[in-house]
Motif scaffolding. Structure first.
Motif, PDB file in Angstrom:
ATOM      1  N   VAL A  13     -76.494  98.550  13.105  1.00  0.00           N
ATOM      2  CA  VAL A  13     -75.453  97.681  14.065  1.00  0.00           C
ATOM      3  C   VAL A  13     -74.773  96.974  13.188  1.00  0.00           C
ATOM      4  N   GLY A  14     -73.499  96.560  13.709  1.00  0.00           N
ATOM      5  CA  GLY A  14     -72.431  96.024  13.197  1.00  0.00           C
ATOM      6  C   GLY A  14     -72.557  94.299  13.680  1.00  0.00           C
ATOM      7  N   LEU A  15     -72.709  93.371  12.890  1.00  0.00           N
ATOM      8  CA  LEU A  15     -72.928  92.027  12.887  1.00  0.00           C
ATOM      9  C   LEU A  15     -71.618  91.195  12.288  1.00  0.00           C
ATOM     10  N   GLY A  16     -70.591  91.881  11.995  1.00  0.00           N
ATOM     11  CA  GLY A  16     -69.293  91.054  11.443  1.00  0.00           C
ATOM     12  C   GLY A  16     -68.556  91.969  10.664  1.00  0.00           C
ATOM     13  N   GLU A  17     -67.640  91.433  10.118  1.00  0.00           N
ATOM     14  CA  GLU A  17     -66.583  92.355   9.352  1.00  0.00           C
ATOM     15  C   GLU A  17     -66.858  92.458   7.836  1.00  0.00           C
ATOM     16  N   VAL A  72     -64.456 106.241  20.385  1.00  0.00           N
ATOM     17  CA  VAL A  72     -62.975 106.001  20.762  1.00  0.00           C
ATOM     18  C   VAL A  72     -62.353 104.781  19.725  1.00  0.00           C
ATOM     19  N   ASN A  73     -61.047 105.127  20.158  1.00  0.00           N
ATOM     20  CA  ASN A  73     -60.350 103.950  19.084  1.00  0.00           C
ATOM     21  C   ASN A  73     -60.724 102.596  19.288  1.00  0.00           C
ATOM     22  N   GLY A  74     -60.627 101.745  18.107  1.00  0.00           N
ATOM     23  CA  GLY A  74     -61.235 100.493  18.110  1.00  0.00           C
ATOM     24  C   GLY A  74     -62.695 100.370  18.166  1.00  0.00           C
ATOM     25  N   ALA A  75     -63.400 101.332  18.233  1.00  0.00           N
ATOM     26  CA  ALA A  75     -64.975 101.207  18.294  1.00  0.00           C
ATOM     27  C   ALA A  75     -65.499 100.504  17.020  1.00  0.00           C
ATOM     28  N   GLY A  76     -64.883 100.820  15.894  1.00  0.00           N
ATOM     29  CA  GLY A  76     -65.423 100.575  14.678  1.00  0.00           C
ATOM     30  C   GLY A  76     -65.876 101.693  13.699  1.00  0.00           C
ATOM     31  N   LYS A  77     -65.323 102.841  13.912  1.00  0.00           N
ATOM     32  CA  LYS A  77     -65.854 104.009  13.188  1.00  0.00           C
ATOM     33  C   LYS A  77     -65.285 103.667  11.789  1.00  0.00           C
ATOM     34  N   THR A  78     -63.967 103.228  11.378  1.00  0.00           N
ATOM     35  CA  THR A  78     -63.588 103.322  10.193  1.00  0.00           C
ATOM     36  C   THR A  78     -64.237 101.997   9.173  1.00  0.00           C
ATOM     37  N   THR A  79     -64.259 100.947   9.778  1.00  0.00           N
ATOM     38  CA  THR A  79     -65.020  99.849   9.165  1.00  0.00           C
ATOM     39  C   THR A  79     -66.484 100.253   9.038  1.00  0.00           C
ATOM     40  N   THR A  80     -67.206 100.919   9.930  1.00  0.00           N
ATOM     41  CA  THR A  80     -68.539 101.426   9.702  1.00  0.00           C
ATOM     42  C   THR A  80     -68.362 102.382   8.447  1.00  0.00           C
ATOM     43  N   ALA A 116     -66.822 102.776   6.050  1.00  0.00           N
ATOM     44  CA  ALA A 116     -66.467 101.911   4.613  1.00  0.00           C
ATOM     45  C   ALA A 116     -67.883 101.172   4.286  1.00  0.00           C
ATOM     46  N   LYS A 117     -68.437 100.441   5.373  1.00  0.00           N
ATOM     47  CA  LYS A 117     -69.455  99.495   5.097  1.00  0.00           C
ATOM     48  C   LYS A 117     -70.606 100.411   4.719  1.00  0.00           C
ATOM     49  N   LEU A 118     -70.912 101.403   5.368  1.00  0.00           N
ATOM     50  CA  LEU A 118     -72.166 102.349   5.427  1.00  0.00           C
ATOM     51  C   LEU A 118     -71.962 102.898   3.850  1.00  0.00           C
ATOM     52  N   PHE A 145     -54.372 110.987  12.492  1.00  0.00           N
ATOM     53  CA  PHE A 145     -53.579 111.280  13.559  1.00  0.00           C
ATOM     54  C   PHE A 145     -52.489 109.630  13.612  1.00  0.00           C
ATOM     55  N   ARG A 146     -53.117 108.852  12.963  1.00  0.00           N
ATOM     56  CA  ARG A 146     -52.318 107.621  12.665  1.00  0.00           C
ATOM     57  C   ARG A 146     -52.135 107.041  11.261  1.00  0.00           C
ATOM     58  N   ALA A 147     -50.883 106.966  11.014  1.00  0.00           N
ATOM     59  CA  ALA A 147     -50.943 106.717   9.639  1.00  0.00           C
ATOM     60  C   ALA A 147     -51.517 105.396   8.986  1.00  0.00           C
ATOM     61  N   ILE A 186     -74.070 100.716  16.694  1.00  0.00           N
ATOM     62  CA  ILE A 186     -73.399  99.652  17.703  1.00  0.00           C
ATOM     63  C   ILE A 186     -72.854  98.450  17.111  1.00  0.00           C
ATOM     64  N   THR A 187     -71.407  98.292  17.255  1.00  0.00           N
ATOM     65  CA  THR A 187     -70.698  97.367  16.398  1.00  0.00           C
ATOM     66  C   THR A 187     -70.435  96.173  17.103  1.00  0.00           C
ATOM     67  N   LYS A 188     -70.101  95.178  16.643  1.00  0.00           N
ATOM     68  CA  LYS A 188     -69.562  93.976  17.211  1.00  0.00           C
ATOM     69  C   LYS A 188     -70.516  93.118  17.893  1.00  0.00           C
ATOM     70  N   LEU A 189     -71.895  93.309  17.272  1.00  0.00           N
ATOM     71  CA  LEU A 189     -72.922  92.553  18.198  1.00  0.00           C
ATOM     72  C   LEU A 189     -72.975  90.958  17.802  1.00  0.00           C
ATOM     73  N   ASP A 190     -72.039  90.672  16.858  1.00  0.00           N
ATOM     74  CA  ASP A 190     -71.902  89.395  16.514  1.00  0.00           C
ATOM     75  C   ASP A 190     -70.803  88.545  17.693  1.00  0.00           C
ATOM     76  N   GLY A 191     -71.359  87.490  18.411  1.00  0.00           N
ATOM     77  CA  GLY A 191     -70.537  86.820  19.121  1.00  0.00           C
ATOM     78  C   GLY A 191     -70.343  87.714  20.475  1.00  0.00           C
TER      79      GLY A 191
HETATM   80  N1  LIG Z   1     -66.636  91.042  14.572  1.00  0.00           N
HETATM   81  C1  LIG Z   1     -66.699  92.378  14.449  1.00  0.00           C
HETATM   82  N2  LIG Z   1     -65.596  93.065  14.274  1.00  0.00           N
HETATM   83  C2  LIG Z   1     -65.905  94.531  13.903  1.00  0.00           C
HETATM   84  C3  LIG Z   1     -67.203  95.143  13.568  1.00  0.00           C
HETATM   85  N3  LIG Z   1     -66.986  96.383  13.481  1.00  0.00           N
HETATM   86  C4  LIG Z   1     -65.575  96.485  13.361  1.00  0.00           C
HETATM   87  N4  LIG Z   1     -64.897  95.391  13.927  1.00  0.00           N
HETATM   88  C5  LIG Z   1     -63.611  95.371  13.763  1.00  0.00           C
HETATM   89  O1  LIG Z   1     -63.124  96.173  15.122  1.00  0.00           O
HETATM   90  C6  LIG Z   1     -61.753  96.554  14.940  1.00  0.00           C
HETATM   91  C7  LIG Z   1     -61.722  97.971  14.964  1.00  0.00           C
HETATM   92  O2  LIG Z   1     -62.324  98.718  13.983  1.00  0.00           O
HETATM   93  P1  LIG Z   1     -61.962 100.027  13.323  1.00  0.00           P
HETATM   94  O3  LIG Z   1     -63.241 100.418  12.300  1.00  0.00           O
HETATM   95  O4  LIG Z   1     -60.544  99.963  12.860  1.00  0.00           O
HETATM   96  O5  LIG Z   1     -62.166 101.153  14.914  1.00  0.00           O
HETATM   97  P2  LIG Z   1     -61.975 102.639  14.974  1.00  0.00           P
HETATM   98  O6  LIG Z   1     -60.588 102.848  15.565  1.00  0.00           O
HETATM   99  O7  LIG Z   1     -63.026 103.107  15.808  1.00  0.00           O
HETATM  100  O8  LIG Z   1     -61.797 103.146  13.444  1.00  0.00           O
HETATM  101  C8  LIG Z   1     -61.167  96.210  13.474  1.00  0.00           C
HETATM  102  O9  LIG Z   1     -60.482  94.810  13.492  1.00  0.00           O
HETATM  103  C9  LIG Z   1     -62.880  95.800  12.729  1.00  0.00           C
HETATM  104  O10 LIG Z   1     -62.512  94.883  11.806  1.00  0.00           O
HETATM  105  C10 LIG Z   1     -68.339  94.455  13.625  1.00  0.00           C
HETATM  106  O11 LIG Z   1     -69.553  94.499  13.717  1.00  0.00           O
HETATM  107  N5  LIG Z   1     -68.192  92.809  14.039  1.00  0.00           N
END
Ligand SMILES: Nc1nc2c(ncn2[C@@H]2O[C@H](COP(=O)(O)OP(=O)(O)O)[C@@H](O)[C@H]2O)c(=O)[nH]1
Ligand SMILES: [Mg+2]
Length: 307
Positions: free
Chosen positions: A284-288, A114-122, A124-126, A145-147, A258-263
Motif C-alpha cells: 500500500v502507498g501511504l505517501g510520496e 491507468v495513468n495517475g494510479a501510481g505505477k511509476t512511483t510504486t 521506484a519505491k518498490l 508513450f510519454r516522454a 493500493i496507493t494514496k491511502l494517506d489522506g
Molecule cells: N500521497 C500519495 N501520492 C502518491 C502515492 N503514490 C503515488 N502518488 C502520486 O500520484 C501521482 C501519480 O503517480 P505516478 O507514479 O506518476 O502514476 P502512474 O501514471 O500510474 O505512473 C504522483 O504525483 C505521485 O507522487 C501515495 O501513496 N501517496
C-alpha cells in the motif's frame, strides 16, 4: 514501523470522514457513549462514507444490530470491536507476501493500471525497498508513450541508485521489457520491475499492448511476468472496482497495490476491491517518500480503522 505509517492512513480517514471519527475516535464522540437506534443509523452512514460498500457495511451493521438487541448498553467502542472482527474475517487471504523465487532469473513484476494510479512511483519505491532488503533489482521503463514518464522514472532511479533499462520516447514498450529481462539475466539481477504505460488511444489498445509485453517477455522466460499487479489509486475508492475487473479479465492479475491511502476519506474501499477481485494486496502507498510504500498488513489496517 508499520503501525506509525498506517497512522497516516488513520489520520487522513478520520479527518476526512467526520462521521467515522465521531464513532471510532477515542476522544469524545460516541466511542464511549451508549448507542441507540438513531445513532446506529448514523453509524451506517459513517460506514458508507468511508466507502466500505454495501456488502461489508451490511455485514458489520447486521452484527452490531444483533449485539444491540441483546445488550442495550452497547457502546461505540463495542461497535468498533465488532467492526474489527468482521473486517478481519472478510480480509482473510488479503495479505500478499512477496519474496522472489530463487529459481526465477529474474523474478518479473509488471505494474499495470491507468495513468495517475501510481505505477511509476510504486516501481521506484518498490525497487528501493527490495534493494534495502538485499535483492538485486532492475527497473524497466516500459512507459515509452510519454516522454515525461521516461524522465520521471529515470530521475527516481538515479536518486535511489537503482539500475534501469529505458529507451527513447515512442520506442516499443515490449522491447524495453525484453531488454530489461535480458540485462537482468546477463548482469545477475534477481528482480525486474516493469513500469508500464497507462493510457493509449483506446482501452482495447492498452490491453493489447500489455498482452504483447507478456508474450515478448515469455520468449525469455515462459513463466514471466511472474507477478501482474494492478496499481489502484485508493483515493478514488470503490469507483476503481470496475476498472480493476477489466484489467483482471484481460490480463490475469495476480495481486494489487493500493496507493494514496494517506489522506483519503475512502479508505474502506480496499475491502470492496479485495472482495470483488479476491486478489492479495501486496503493498500500500501511504505517501510520496520511498519508505511510504509498505507491505499490506490486515492487522495494521483494521487497527487504523477501528482501533
Ligand atoms: N500521497 C500519495 N501520492 C502518491 C502515492 N503514490 C503515488 N502518488 C502520486 O500520484 C501521482 C501519480 O503517480 P505516478 O507514479 O506518476 O502514476 P502512474 O501514471 O500510474 O505512473 C504522483 O504525483 C505521485 O507522487 C501515495 O501513496 N501517496
Ligand atoms: Mg507512470
Amino acid at each position: 514501523m508499520l503501525g506509525s505509517l498506517f497512522q497516516k492512513f488513520k489520520d487522513g480517514l478520520r479527518k476526512n470522514t467526520p462521521t467515522f471519527q465521531k464513532f471510532f475516535g477515542k476522544v469524545g464522540g460516541l466511542f464511549a457513549a451508549k448507542l441507540d437506534a438513531a445513532t446506529i443509523d448514523e453509524l451506517e452512514e459513517a460506514l458508507f462514507a468511508a466507502d466500505f460498500g454495501v456488502e461489508t457495511t451490511e455485514e458489520i451493521l447486521g452484527e452490531i444490530r444483533a449485539a444491540y438487541r441483546n445488550n442495550k448498553d452497547l457502546r461505540g467502542q463495542d461497535a468498533a470491536k465488532i467492526g474489527a472482527t468482521v473486517l478481519s474475517r472478510v480480509l482473510e487471504g488479503a495479505e500478499g507476501q512477496f519474496s522472489p523465487n530463487p529459481e526465477h532469473h529474474p523474478e518479473v513484476i509488471a505494474l499495470i493500471g491507468v495513468n495517475g494510479a501510481g505505477k511509476t512511483t510504486t516501481a521506484a519505491k518498490l525497487a528501493w525497498r527490495l534493494q534495502q532488503e538485499g535483492q538485486k533489482v532492475i527497473l524497466g521503463a516500459c512507459d515509452t508513450f510519454r516522454a515525461a514518464a521516461n524522465a520521471q522514472i529515470n530521475t527516481w532511479a538515479e536518486r535511489l541508485n537503482v539500475e534501469i533499462v529505458s529507451s527513447q520516447h515512442g520506442a516499443d514498450s515490449a522491447a524495453v521489457a525484453y531488454d530489461t529481462l535480458q540485462a537482468a539475466k546477463s548482469r545477475g539481477y534477481n528482480v525486474a520491475i516493469l513500469d508500464t504505460a497507462g493510457r493509449l488511444h483506446t482501452k482495447g489498445h492498452l490491453l493489447e499492448e500489455l498482452k504483447k509485453l507478456g508474450r515478448v517477455v515469455q520468449k525469455l522466460d515462459t513463466s514471466a511476468p511472474h507477478h501482474r499487479w494492478l496499481v489502484v489509486d485508493g483515493s478514488l475508492g470503490s469507483n476503481s472496482i470496475e476498472q480493476a475487473r477489466v484489467f483482471h479479465e484481460s490480463f490475469g492479475l495476480t495481486g494489487l497495490v493500493i496507493t494514496k491511502l494517506d489522506g483519503t476519506s475512502r479508505g474502506g474501499a480496499l475491502v470492496g476491491i479485495y472482495r470483488s477481485l479476491k486478489l492479495p494486496v501486496y503493498f500500500v502507498g501511504l505517501g510520496e517518500k520511498p519508505e511510504d510504500l509498505q507491505p499490506f498488513s490486515t492487522t495494521a489496517y483494521v487497527e487504523a480503522l477501528f482501533g
